[in-house]
Write a protein that holds these residues in place. Structure first.
Motif, PDB file in Angstrom:
ATOM      1  N   PHE A   1       0.909  -1.322  -0.059  1.00 58.48           N
ATOM      2  CA  PHE A   1       0.041  -0.147  -0.099  1.00 58.48           C
ATOM      3  C   PHE A   1       0.863   1.165  -0.101  1.00 58.48           C
ATOM      4  CE2 PHE A   1      -2.479  -2.966   1.971  1.00 58.48           C
ATOM      5  CZ  PHE A   1      -3.869  -3.153   0.957  1.00 58.48           C
ATOM      6  N   ASN A   2       2.065   1.058   0.713  1.00 54.69           N
ATOM      7  CA  ASN A   2       2.835   2.510   0.761  1.00 54.69           C
ATOM      8  C   ASN A   2       3.603   2.467  -0.652  1.00 54.69           C
ATOM      9  OD1 ASN A   2       2.621   2.902   3.321  1.00 54.69           O
ATOM     10  ND2 ASN A   2       4.614   2.048   3.980  1.00 54.69           N
ATOM     11  N   MET A   3       3.946   1.474  -1.381  1.00 54.15           N
ATOM     12  CA  MET A   3       4.569   1.637  -2.656  1.00 54.15           C
ATOM     13  C   MET A   3       3.433   2.201  -3.975  1.00 54.15           C
ATOM     14  SD  MET A   3       6.806  -1.931  -3.033  1.00 54.15           S
ATOM     15  CE  MET A   3       5.826  -2.450  -4.423  1.00 54.15           C
ATOM     16  N   VAL A   4       2.279   1.550  -3.707  1.00 55.74           N
ATOM     17  CA  VAL A   4       1.007   2.311  -4.582  1.00 55.74           C
ATOM     18  C   VAL A   4       0.869   3.699  -4.232  1.00 55.74           C
ATOM     19  CG1 VAL A   4      -1.500   2.130  -5.161  1.00 55.74           C
ATOM     20  CG2 VAL A   4       0.031  -0.035  -4.771  1.00 55.74           C
ATOM     21  N   LEU A   5       0.742   4.137  -2.790  1.00 52.69           N
ATOM     22  CA  LEU A   5       0.598   5.379  -2.405  1.00 52.69           C
ATOM     23  C   LEU A   5       1.762   6.474  -2.962  1.00 52.69           C
ATOM     24  CD1 LEU A   5      -0.899   7.635  -0.997  1.00 52.69           C
ATOM     25  CD2 LEU A   5       0.294   7.039   1.177  1.00 52.69           C
ATOM     26  N   ILE A   6       2.992   5.772  -2.750  1.00 51.76           N
ATOM     27  CA  ILE A   6       4.075   6.753  -3.314  1.00 51.76           C
ATOM     28  C   ILE A   6       3.937   6.973  -4.696  1.00 51.76           C
ATOM     29  CG2 ILE A   6       6.490   6.960  -3.368  1.00 51.76           C
ATOM     30  CD1 ILE A   6       6.604   5.762  -0.501  1.00 51.76           C
ATOM     31  N   ILE A   7       3.911   5.986  -5.510  1.00 54.33           N
ATOM     32  CA  ILE A   7       3.728   5.896  -7.100  1.00 54.33           C
ATOM     33  C   ILE A   7       2.723   7.028  -7.463  1.00 54.33           C
ATOM     34  CG2 ILE A   7       3.159   4.844  -9.240  1.00 54.33           C
ATOM     35  CD1 ILE A   7       4.556   2.324  -7.778  1.00 54.33           C
ATOM     36  N   VAL A   8       1.382   6.928  -6.757  1.00 54.19           N
ATOM     37  CA  VAL A   8       0.518   7.836  -7.260  1.00 54.19           C
ATOM     38  C   VAL A   8       0.542   9.119  -6.632  1.00 54.19           C
ATOM     39  CG1 VAL A   8      -2.071   8.254  -6.524  1.00 54.19           C
ATOM     40  CG2 VAL A   8      -1.360   5.946  -7.038  1.00 54.19           C
ATOM     41  N   LEU A   9       1.337   9.334  -5.644  1.00 49.74           N
ATOM     42  CA  LEU A   9       1.498  10.453  -5.143  1.00 49.74           C
ATOM     43  C   LEU A   9       2.536  11.353  -6.044  1.00 49.74           C
ATOM     44  CD1 LEU A   9       2.077  10.343  -1.092  1.00 49.74           C
ATOM     45  CD2 LEU A   9       0.086  11.528  -2.589  1.00 49.74           C
ATOM     46  N   ILE A  10       3.674  10.704  -6.385  1.00 50.22           N
ATOM     47  CA  ILE A  10       4.540  11.109  -7.276  1.00 50.22           C
ATOM     48  C   ILE A  10       3.978  11.687  -8.683  1.00 50.22           C
ATOM     49  CG2 ILE A  10       6.542  10.571  -8.963  1.00 50.22           C
ATOM     50  CD1 ILE A  10       7.698   9.008  -6.653  1.00 50.22           C
ATOM     51  N   ILE A  11       3.003  11.003  -9.253  1.00 50.17           N
ATOM     52  CA  ILE A  11       2.293  11.343 -10.493  1.00 50.17           C
ATOM     53  C   ILE A  11       1.593  12.238 -10.293  1.00 50.17           C
ATOM     54  CG2 ILE A  11       0.611  10.216 -12.035  1.00 50.17           C
ATOM     55  CD1 ILE A  11       1.926   7.518 -11.849  1.00 50.17           C
ATOM     56  N   CYS A  12       0.598  12.490  -9.175  1.00 51.61           N
ATOM     57  CA  CYS A  12      -0.267  13.633  -8.776  1.00 51.61           C
ATOM     58  C   CYS A  12       0.475  14.892  -8.764  1.00 51.61           C
ATOM     59  CB  CYS A  12      -1.002  13.077  -7.998  1.00 51.61           C
ATOM     60  SG  CYS A  12      -2.327  11.814  -8.153  1.00 51.61           S
ATOM     61  N   VAL A  13       1.566  14.775  -7.959  1.00 51.68           N
ATOM     62  CA  VAL A  13       2.309  15.907  -7.623  1.00 51.68           C
ATOM     63  C   VAL A  13       2.864  16.668  -9.003  1.00 51.68           C
ATOM     64  CG1 VAL A  13       4.406  17.012  -6.671  1.00 51.68           C
ATOM     65  CG2 VAL A  13       2.807  15.489  -5.438  1.00 51.68           C
ATOM     66  N   VAL A  14       3.345  15.898  -9.899  1.00 56.38           N
ATOM     67  CA  VAL A  14       3.879  16.178 -11.069  1.00 56.38           C
ATOM     68  C   VAL A  14       2.762  16.941 -12.093  1.00 56.38           C
ATOM     69  CG1 VAL A  14       4.794  15.541 -13.170  1.00 56.38           C
ATOM     70  CG2 VAL A  14       5.882  14.491 -11.100  1.00 56.38           C
ATOM     71  N   THR A  15       1.690  16.190 -12.098  1.00 52.42           N
ATOM     72  CA  THR A  15       0.665  16.686 -12.939  1.00 52.42           C
ATOM     73  C   THR A  15      -0.114  17.987 -12.314  1.00 52.42           C
ATOM     74  OG1 THR A  15      -0.899  15.181 -12.038  1.00 52.42           O
ATOM     75  CG2 THR A  15       0.135  14.526 -14.038  1.00 52.42           C
ATOM     76  N   ASP A  16      -0.039  17.860 -10.990  1.00 51.07           N
ATOM     77  CA  ASP A  16      -0.834  19.207 -10.102  1.00 51.07           C
ATOM     78  C   ASP A  16       0.222  20.241 -10.458  1.00 51.07           C
ATOM     79  OD1 ASP A  16      -2.782  20.315  -9.172  1.00 51.07           O
ATOM     80  OD2 ASP A  16      -1.929  19.794  -7.152  1.00 51.07           O
ATOM     81  N   ILE A  17       1.387  20.322 -10.382  1.00 50.08           N
ATOM     82  CA  ILE A  17       2.374  21.257 -10.474  1.00 50.08           C
ATOM     83  C   ILE A  17       2.256  21.562 -11.959  1.00 50.08           C
ATOM     84  CG2 ILE A  17       5.033  22.064 -10.531  1.00 50.08           C
ATOM     85  CD1 ILE A  17       5.054  20.489  -8.076  1.00 50.08           C
TER      86      ILE A  17
END
Length: 171
Positions: A3-19
């Protein structure tokens, strides 16, 4: 761990697209949400699925009022709901505390380093002095100052990372 791995992958993608584009994509959130629910059911049974759904609902509930007031985007709400679905109710509550603190720090930095911040601060001191002297001076807020925003997905992701590595506020 998964769950941590999935969360970190999603967070990285979302931060990049949000910025970059100021968007958090459904095509990132929804597959991760479905994966989260399936993994919780397989690994933890019905109680894991129930905890995941409760975390999802708490994540939505935390940002629902700011969303309805226009202060936050729907992608931010869905991202926090996904965090709740992945990691559970206590984790999303801890994330929201870190998220709020980090979001406040980011907002203060934007106010300080954004052009005109010192002239606005000087104006507010003059306003306070006039108020103390008994004068009524309107507190002028420009429409541009009310519309300035920043990608809040960064604060949400930072709050989640701090919840993973930091001390839990709520346990």
């Amino acid at each position: 761990m998964v769950f941590n791995m999935v969360l970190i992958i999603v967070l990285i993608i979302c931060v990049v697209t949000d910025i970059r584009k100021r968007l958090i994509y459904n095509k990132v959130i929804f597959p991760a949400l479905i994966l989260s629910l399936i993994l919780h059911l397989i690994l933890n049974g019905w109680s894991g699925l129930a905890a995941s759904l409760l975390g999802f609902l708490i994540g939505i509930g935390i940002l629902l009022i700011p969303y309805f007031m226009g202060g936050i985007g729907a992608g931010d709400v869905k991202l926090l709901a996904l965090i709740g679905a992945l990691k559970g109710p206590l984790f999303v509550l801890n994330t929201s505390i870190y998220m709020a603190l980090l979001g406040g720090v980011i907002a203060i930095c934007i106010l300080i380093f954004n052009g005109g911040a010192f002239s606005r601060l000087k104006y507010y001191f003059h306003w306070l002095y006039a108020k103390k002297s008994g004068l009524t001076v309107p507190l002028a807020m420009t429409k541009d100052s009310l519309k300035s925003t920043y990608p809040y997905g960064v604060a949400i992701a930072g709050g989640a990372i701090l919840s993973i590595v930091g001390k839990a506020w709520i346990s």
